[in-house]
Motif scaffolding. Structure first.
Motif, mmCIF file in Angstrom:
data_model
loop_
_atom_site.group_PDB
_atom_site.id
_atom_site.type_symbol
_atom_site.label_atom_id
_atom_site.label_comp_id
_atom_site.label_asym_id
_atom_site.label_seq_id
_atom_site.Cartn_x
_atom_site.Cartn_y
_atom_site.Cartn_z
ATOM 1 N N UNK A 1 0.436 -0.876 0.424
ATOM 2 C CA UNK A 1 -0.156 0.415 0.476
ATOM 3 C C UNK A 1 0.919 1.496 0.172
ATOM 4 N N UNK A 2 1.841 0.622 -0.022
ATOM 5 C CA UNK A 2 3.169 2.273 0.312
ATOM 6 C C UNK A 2 3.672 2.318 -0.865
ATOM 7 N N UNK A 3 3.641 1.665 -2.209
ATOM 8 C CA UNK A 3 4.000 1.705 -3.639
ATOM 9 C C UNK A 3 3.521 3.055 -4.085
ATOM 10 N N UNK A 4 4.599 3.930 -4.542
ATOM 11 C CA UNK A 4 4.242 5.209 -5.040
ATOM 12 C C UNK A 4 3.816 4.459 -6.324
ATOM 13 N N UNK A 5 3.903 3.707 -7.645
ATOM 14 C CA UNK A 5 4.430 3.675 -8.640
ATOM 15 C C UNK A 5 2.962 2.510 -8.636
#
Length: 165
Positions: A60-64
């Motif tokens: 959930x912390x992925x910026x992609x």
């Protein structure tokens, strides 16, 4: 003798699950300006034959991933043994992850990376929350095998090679 631990320490959880080998895939797409975006995952699986579905699990912390979700399509690139540098390039946040990567447009224009074992073009079918990750199910629309190389494997924090038969 097996022991039960009611509160599982996250580091221990990660260490124990690291004993399960997995393949490594690059999930690629395009942003709203048509630039390639991608992320490396070891959490990829087939889901269904009818209809043809696959899944991957981005954090959930992925910026992609939000960029991929906005586009609604993605390409799964099954990385080949020796493509550790591709994995590392896509695992680092920020910067131009594709600066040193060769690729061709695949289904929906999404990047099919050079030298991959196989690629699978998908449209996002559904997403589910799962703790600190999401389960992303994709409907397979096109796929092909690439090189005859062995797949890139991840096991205990390393990239081992398959033993010769």
């Amino acid at each position: 003798m097996l022991t039960h631990h009611p509160a599982v320490d996250p580091q221990r959880f990660r260490s124990v699950l690291g004993h399960f080998p997995s393949g490594v895939a690059a999930i690629t797409s395009l942003d709203t300006q048509g630039r390639p975006v991608g992320m490396a995952v070891s959490s990829f699986t087939s889901v269904s034959l009818d209809p043809p579905l696959v899944a991957f699990l981005p954090g959930k912390t992925s910026s992609t991933f939000p960029v991929i979700a906005e586009r609604g399509t993605f390409c799964v690139n099954v990385l080949a043994a020796g493509q550790e540098a591709v994995c590392h390039a896509l695992a680092v946040p920020g910067g131009d992850k594709f600066a040193d990567l060769g690729w061709q447009p695949g289904p929906h224009g999404n990047p099919v990376l050079d030298g991959v074992v196989a690629w699978i073009g998908c449209t996002i079918e559904t997403m589910h929350d799962a703790g600190d990750h999401r389960i992303v199910v994709g409907r397979v629309e096109d796929l092909a095998t690439g090189t005859t190389a062995e797949p890139l494997l991840f096991f205990r924090g390393r990239y081992p090679h398959l033993a010769a038969a």
